[in-house]
Design a protein around this motif. Structure first.
Motif, PDB file in Angstrom:
ATOM      1  N   PHE A 494       0.908  -1.091   0.133  1.00 42.34           N
ATOM      2  CA  PHE A 494       0.125  -0.058  -0.063  1.00 42.34           C
ATOM      3  C   PHE A 494       0.966   1.116   0.033  1.00 42.34           C
ATOM      4  N   VAL A 495       0.340   2.360  -0.258  1.00 39.33           N
ATOM      5  CA  VAL A 495       1.059   3.571  -0.337  1.00 39.33           C
ATOM      6  C   VAL A 495      -0.040   4.530   0.067  1.00 39.33           C
ATOM      7  N   ARG A 496       0.385   5.799   0.617  1.00 41.71           N
ATOM      8  CA  ARG A 496      -0.604   6.967   0.928  1.00 41.71           C
ATOM      9  C   ARG A 496      -0.093   7.933  -0.395  1.00 41.71           C
ATOM     10  N   LEU A 497      -1.127   8.510  -0.822  1.00 39.86           N
ATOM     11  CA  LEU A 497      -1.075   9.334  -2.006  1.00 39.86           C
ATOM     12  C   LEU A 497      -1.005  11.009  -1.425  1.00 39.86           C
ATOM     13  N   GLY A 498      -1.281  11.143  -0.013  1.00 37.98           N
ATOM     14  CA  GLY A 498      -1.126  12.603   0.696  1.00 37.98           C
ATOM     15  C   GLY A 498      -1.704  13.591   0.002  1.00 37.98           C
ATOM     16  N   VAL A 499      -3.139  13.478  -0.118  1.00 38.22           N
ATOM     17  CA  VAL A 499      -3.902  14.320  -0.545  1.00 38.22           C
ATOM     18  C   VAL A 499      -4.032  15.491   0.737  1.00 38.22           C
ATOM     19  N   PRO A 500      -4.621  16.719   0.745  1.00 38.41           N
ATOM     20  CA  PRO A 500      -4.639  17.599   1.791  1.00 38.41           C
ATOM     21  C   PRO A 500      -5.728  16.997   2.789  1.00 38.41           C
ATOM     22  N   SER A 501      -5.355  16.965   4.201  1.00 39.10           N
ATOM     23  CA  SER A 501      -5.887  16.118   5.218  1.00 39.10           C
ATOM     24  C   SER A 501      -7.195  17.195   5.654  1.00 39.10           C
ATOM     25  N   VAL A 502      -7.130  18.550   5.143  1.00 39.25           N
ATOM     26  CA  VAL A 502      -8.328  19.435   5.703  1.00 39.25           C
ATOM     27  C   VAL A 502      -8.463  20.221   4.450  1.00 39.25           C
ATOM     28  N   PRO A 503      -9.432  19.697   3.315  1.00 31.55           N
ATOM     29  CA  PRO A 503      -9.846  20.224   2.282  1.00 31.55           C
ATOM     30  C   PRO A 503     -10.527  21.675   2.655  1.00 31.55           C
ATOM     31  N   TRP A 504     -10.267  22.806   1.532  1.00 30.61           N
ATOM     32  CA  TRP A 504     -10.838  24.007   1.570  1.00 30.61           C
ATOM     33  C   TRP A 504     -10.126  25.053   2.831  1.00 30.61           C
ATOM     34  N   GLN A 505      -9.105  24.511   3.314  1.00 36.04           N
ATOM     35  CA  GLN A 505      -8.453  25.252   4.364  1.00 36.04           C
ATOM     36  C   GLN A 505      -7.977  26.683   3.718  1.00 36.04           C
ATOM     37  N   ASP A 506      -7.471  26.597   2.659  1.00 36.92           N
ATOM     38  CA  ASP A 506      -6.948  28.060   2.028  1.00 36.92           C
ATOM     39  C   ASP A 506      -8.301  28.859   1.550  1.00 36.92           C
ATOM     40  N   GLY A 507      -9.435  28.324   1.672  1.00 34.50           N
ATOM     41  CA  GLY A 507     -10.920  29.259   1.358  1.00 34.50           C
ATOM     42  C   GLY A 507     -10.905  29.205  -0.164  1.00 34.50           C
ATOM     43  N   ARG A 508     -10.300  28.362  -1.029  1.00 32.72           N
ATOM     44  CA  ARG A 508     -10.526  28.460  -2.388  1.00 32.72           C
ATOM     45  C   ARG A 508     -11.066  27.145  -2.671  1.00 32.72           C
ATOM     46  N   PHE A 509     -12.321  27.449  -3.160  1.00 34.69           N
ATOM     47  CA  PHE A 509     -13.351  26.348  -3.659  1.00 34.69           C
ATOM     48  C   PHE A 509     -13.136  26.101  -5.176  1.00 34.69           C
ATOM     49  N   LEU A 510     -13.886  25.092  -5.784  1.00 36.14           N
ATOM     50  CA  LEU A 510     -13.960  24.709  -7.150  1.00 36.14           C
ATOM     51  C   LEU A 510     -15.124  25.056  -7.745  1.00 36.14           C
ATOM     52  N   THR A 511     -15.947  26.217  -7.369  1.00 28.31           N
ATOM     53  CA  THR A 511     -16.942  26.493  -7.678  1.00 28.31           C
ATOM     54  C   THR A 511     -16.900  27.494  -8.984  1.00 28.31           C
ATOM     55  N   PRO A 512     -17.684  28.015  -9.587  1.00 27.10           N
ATOM     56  CA  PRO A 512     -17.547  29.166 -10.330  1.00 27.10           C
ATOM     57  C   PRO A 512     -17.162  30.233  -9.831  1.00 27.10           C
ATOM     58  N   SER A 513     -17.604  30.693  -8.638  1.00 29.69           N
ATOM     59  CA  SER A 513     -17.188  32.007  -7.745  1.00 29.69           C
ATOM     60  C   SER A 513     -15.820  31.700  -7.347  1.00 29.69           C
ATOM     61  N   GLY A 514     -15.583  30.421  -7.079  1.00 28.51           N
ATOM     62  CA  GLY A 514     -14.270  30.399  -6.285  1.00 28.51           C
ATOM     63  C   GLY A 514     -14.566  30.491  -4.641  1.00 28.51           C
ATOM     64  N   LYS A 515     -15.910  30.284  -4.339  1.00 24.69           N
ATOM     65  CA  LYS A 515     -16.237  30.509  -3.109  1.00 24.69           C
ATOM     66  C   LYS A 515     -17.354  29.337  -2.503  1.00 24.69           C
ATOM     67  N   PHE A 516     -17.548  29.081  -1.545  1.00 23.11           N
ATOM     68  CA  PHE A 516     -18.753  27.922  -1.199  1.00 23.11           C
ATOM     69  C   PHE A 516     -20.116  28.888  -1.527  1.00 23.11           C
ATOM     70  N   GLU A 517     -20.927  27.996  -2.280  1.00 21.08           N
ATOM     71  CA  GLU A 517     -22.143  28.667  -2.795  1.00 21.08           C
ATOM     72  C   GLU A 517     -23.282  28.232  -2.109  1.00 21.08           C
ATOM     73  N   PHE A 518     -23.819  29.138  -1.209  1.00 24.29           N
ATOM     74  CA  PHE A 518     -25.254  28.802  -0.477  1.00 24.29           C
ATOM     75  C   PHE A 518     -26.231  28.985  -1.631  1.00 24.29           C
ATOM     76  N   ALA A 519     -25.929  29.683  -2.599  1.00 25.68           N
ATOM     77  CA  ALA A 519     -26.898  29.763  -3.997  1.00 25.68           C
ATOM     78  C   ALA A 519     -26.161  29.568  -5.006  1.00 25.68           C
ATOM     79  N   SER A 520     -26.281  28.564  -5.550  1.00 25.74           N
ATOM     80  CA  SER A 520     -25.535  28.006  -6.645  1.00 25.74           C
ATOM     81  C   SER A 520     -25.778  28.285  -7.982  1.00 25.74           C
ATOM     82  N   SER A 521     -24.784  28.964  -8.813  1.00 27.29           N
ATOM     83  CA  SER A 521     -25.296  29.120 -10.307  1.00 27.29           C
ATOM     84  C   SER A 521     -25.288  27.951 -11.023  1.00 27.29           C
ATOM     85  N   LEU A 522     -24.556  26.747 -10.889  1.00 26.13           N
ATOM     86  CA  LEU A 522     -24.781  25.796 -11.559  1.00 26.13           C
ATOM     87  C   LEU A 522     -26.110  24.920 -11.224  1.00 26.13           C
TER      88      LEU A 522
END
Length: 677
Positions: A494-522
């Motif tokens: 086995f190996v561990r791939l080392g993805v971030p243990s705390v996602p979104w910690q930098d405040g950058r999201f993968l949404t169109p706005s780059g933020k958490f979307e309570f109202a989603s354009s998608l």
């Protein structure tokens, strides 16, 4: 002899194994103690892989249906005749007349080579969508941009409260329990929310049992309380999110007394949940894959996402709304395995497969089934059997004569994971990848699935389709891995791939706005409410069918593993009844009952459950007998988001029956007719 290998079963844990082969040929499986997540333990499903490998009931040579009988044939004959059927279909109606139905019951990187064969023919018809979790994946795509999870160690070390919401951890994610215990040992609170009885509830500080399908309503009512009390993370709402004002103004529709009536959760418990999220820091939320199996399953996940995000539990250690681990996708080049890019694929939907088959133009003439047992899995399976009956040639590749194999014209024996090489990983929980090393030779005439399709390509005169070897395919698919990582995988197991243990910690999201979307354009683009919204008018009700039937994953075995488990093979399923069901119908533990709705009926043995929602009937999927599967009860409705089956929007009634086996029936293993009390 001890060999490191891995479990291919589709679940959260993706265990690393150590296989020990005795002189008698028996295989004993244990967990690899070096694995950081599974830590040397495995579940009964994993142990069954060794039992199934050596089972006397295993299919070990190609079989052809001759009337009502199965005749053993050679691989040469099987390949020649199946190739003739494929060639005839290509000539008569083209490649869309070939259906490849697959799912993920037996996972692994190289299993996708099955698809390579069909794409190499120019394309095929293919089932897409999900019976399990697609609505939730789409929901978190709307909110976060991608469904990413925290490392389990992060929860164990940092969470001050853990909410296990709709995930039966002891059943489907047993290796999560040690991490929960570690958090509890530090003083973290544990809350379990589920319509079903949960073993974990015995360890919990609080258990809440909402009416099936109403979890989103519960979450939004709790969020309304947090809004009114000011229990919000205003910095997150200001700097890292968009659309809060739109959702906040929409929360007025969720009157607490009305929500309590619909959810069957007392107002004080709704307030408890609101205070937990609003005043405890941080709260880790673990979502399961059952809450999406309703008409509003996607909105339910969005509602829970919103509750956690607005109260400050996103992007912080010990928090998160943990549903899936899609961060691993970057590490695999799936196209290198499948060669799908240039294929012309006609898409059918898994949830509506029966209807799609019956309406197909051009019609399906040849059907291949791999890694799956759709007759026992797909909604409205009675209609699916009807649709399959119209297909000229059906080929099932499996290790046992499953409910689907019984409907086939050819059954081809494939290898057990202990007989093959592969790379195994999960996109559901952690970031560890395991190496499946062959432990023993294939039994009988069993072949790896990729070899079956290589042989079929050769029989068609198209050997170039499956050109390559296992090492080349693995290296091509893992080309994004760091140098030396594959060699480490093979050496350590086995190996561990080392993805971030705390996602979104930098405040950058993968949404169109780059933020958490309570109202989603998608979401708005896709025709949905921009904000999470639950409509009470969409909860199913039928005066003649007063109870909810949930066809759930078995506790002790994987769906098709009943073939090697005597306690799972009986002619009668167990029907677990909530207290109100039992009381209203005069049923006691151990009674014979008939479970019925407008689509199906079975005789079952009753087991009365004190925990869980009191008006739920639960039966474990995978059982088939009495001329039906449990998915004969379900309909092919879709959830709101993605392509997701709404399997759990299923109503039923239960009645007590007098039931016995006469001596002739007892001798033949068949049941006498039940007579109603």
């Amino acid at each position: 002899m001890k060999v490191k290998t891995a479990c291919p079963i589709d679940c959260y844990d993706a265990c690393a194994f150590v296989a020990e082969v005795g002189e008698d040929g028996e295989i004993r499986l244990s967990g690899n103690p070096e694995h950081p997540i599974t830590r040397g333990t495995i579940c009964n499903r994993g142990r069954q892989l060794a039992v199934r490998r050596n089972s006397r009931d295993r299919v070990l040579q190609p079989l052809k249906r001759e009337g009502d009988e199965w005749t053993p044939i050679s691989w040469e004959q099987a390949m020649r005749e199946i190739a003739q059927e494929v060639r005839r279909t290509l000539e008569e109606v083209g490649h869309h007349g070939i259906l490849h139905y697959y799912d993920w019951g037996s996972g692994g990187l190289l299993k996708s080579l099955n698809q390579r064969f069909f794409y190499g023919l120019g394309g095929c018809s293919e089932a897409i969508g999900s019976l399990c979790w697609d609505a939730g994946i789409r929901a978190q795509t709307y909110d976060f941009g991608q469904a990413n999870s925290h490392a389990p160690e992060d929860m164990a070390q940092h969470a001050e409260a853990i909410v296990v919401w709709g995930r039966n951890v002891a059943n489907t994610n047993v290796h999560m329990i040690p991490f929960i215990r570690e958090a509890q040992a530090r003083g973290a609170k544990l809350v379990v929310i589920s319509a079903l009885p949960q073993d974990l509830a015995r360890r919990a500080d609080k258990a809440i049992y909402p009416r099936p399908g109403t979890d989103g309503l519960l979450a939004l009512a709790a969020l309304r309380i947090c809004r009114d009390e000011g229990w919000l993370d205003h910095a997150f709402l200001r700097d890292r999110a968009v659309g809060w004002e739109d959702l906040a103004s929409d929360l007025d529709r969720y009157d607490l007394d009305e929500v309590a009536r619909w959810t069957d959760v007392p107002v004080e418990d709704i307030r408890f949940l609101a205070e937990l999220y609003g005043k405890t820091r941080p709260v880790c939320t673990l979502l399961g894959i059952g809450m999406q199996r309703y008409a509003q399953g996607g909105q339910t996940i969005r509602a829970i996402d919103a509750l956690a995000a607005a109260t400050g539990h996103v992007g912080v250690p010990g928090g998160g709304v943990n549903y899936a681990q899609r961060q691993l996708g970057w590490f695999y080049d799936e196209e290198a395995i499948t060669n799908r890019r240039r294929a012309n694929v006609r898409e059918m939907l898994r949830p509506t497969l029966a209807a799609d088959l019956l309406a197909a133009d051009p019609p399906i003439q040849v059907m291949f089934v791999t890694r799956s047992n759709p007759v026992a899995q797909v909604p409205d399976s009675g209609r699916l059997r009807e649709a399959m009956g119209r297909i000229r040639c059906k080929v099932v590749i499996d290790t046992f004569m499953t409910a689907t194999a019984e409907c086939a014209d050819y059954v081809l024996p494939c290898t057990n994971v202990l007989e093959e090489e592969d790379v195994v990983y999960t996109t559901m929980w952690h970031d560890c990848v395991s190496y499946a090393r062959p432990v023993v030779p294939p039994r009988g005439e069993a072949r790896p699935e990729w070899q079956i399709f290589r042989d079929l390509a050769a029989a068609l005169g198209r050997p170039e389709i499956m050109e390559g070897d296992v090492d080349t395919w693995i290296r091509q698919a893992l080309r994004r891995w760091p140098e030396g990582k594959l060699e480490e995988l093979r050496e350590r197991g086995f190996v561990r791939l080392g993805v971030p243990s705390v996602p979104w910690q930098d405040g950058r999201f993968l949404t169109p706005s780059g933020k958490f979307e309570f109202a989603s354009s998608l979401a708005a683009r896709d025709g949905h409410s921009a904000v999470a919204r639950i409509e009470v008018g969409r909860f199913p009700e039928d005066a003649d069918l007063p109870y909810t039937l949930l066809t759930v994953h078995p506790r002790k075995w994987q769906m098709s593993q009943r073939d090697t488990l005597p306690e799972a093979k009986g002619p009668h399923p167990i029907a677990e009844l909530g207290l109100e069901v039992a009381a209203e119908r005069g049923i006691q533990d151990g009674d014979w009952v008939r479970v019925r709705n407008k689509k199906a009926s079975v005789i079952a043995r009753a087991r009365v459950q004190a925990e869980g929602h009191p008006r739920v009937v639960r039966m474990e999927i995978g059982w088939h007998g009495q001329g039906v599967t449990l998915n004969d009860f379900t309909s092919d409705g879709l959830a709101d988001f993605g392509i997701q089956a709404a399997l759990y929007d299923c109503l039923c009634d239960v009645e007590k029956v007098a039931f016995a086996l006469d001596e002739n029936a007892r001798a033949s293993g068949k049941e006498a007719l039940a007579r109603q009390v």
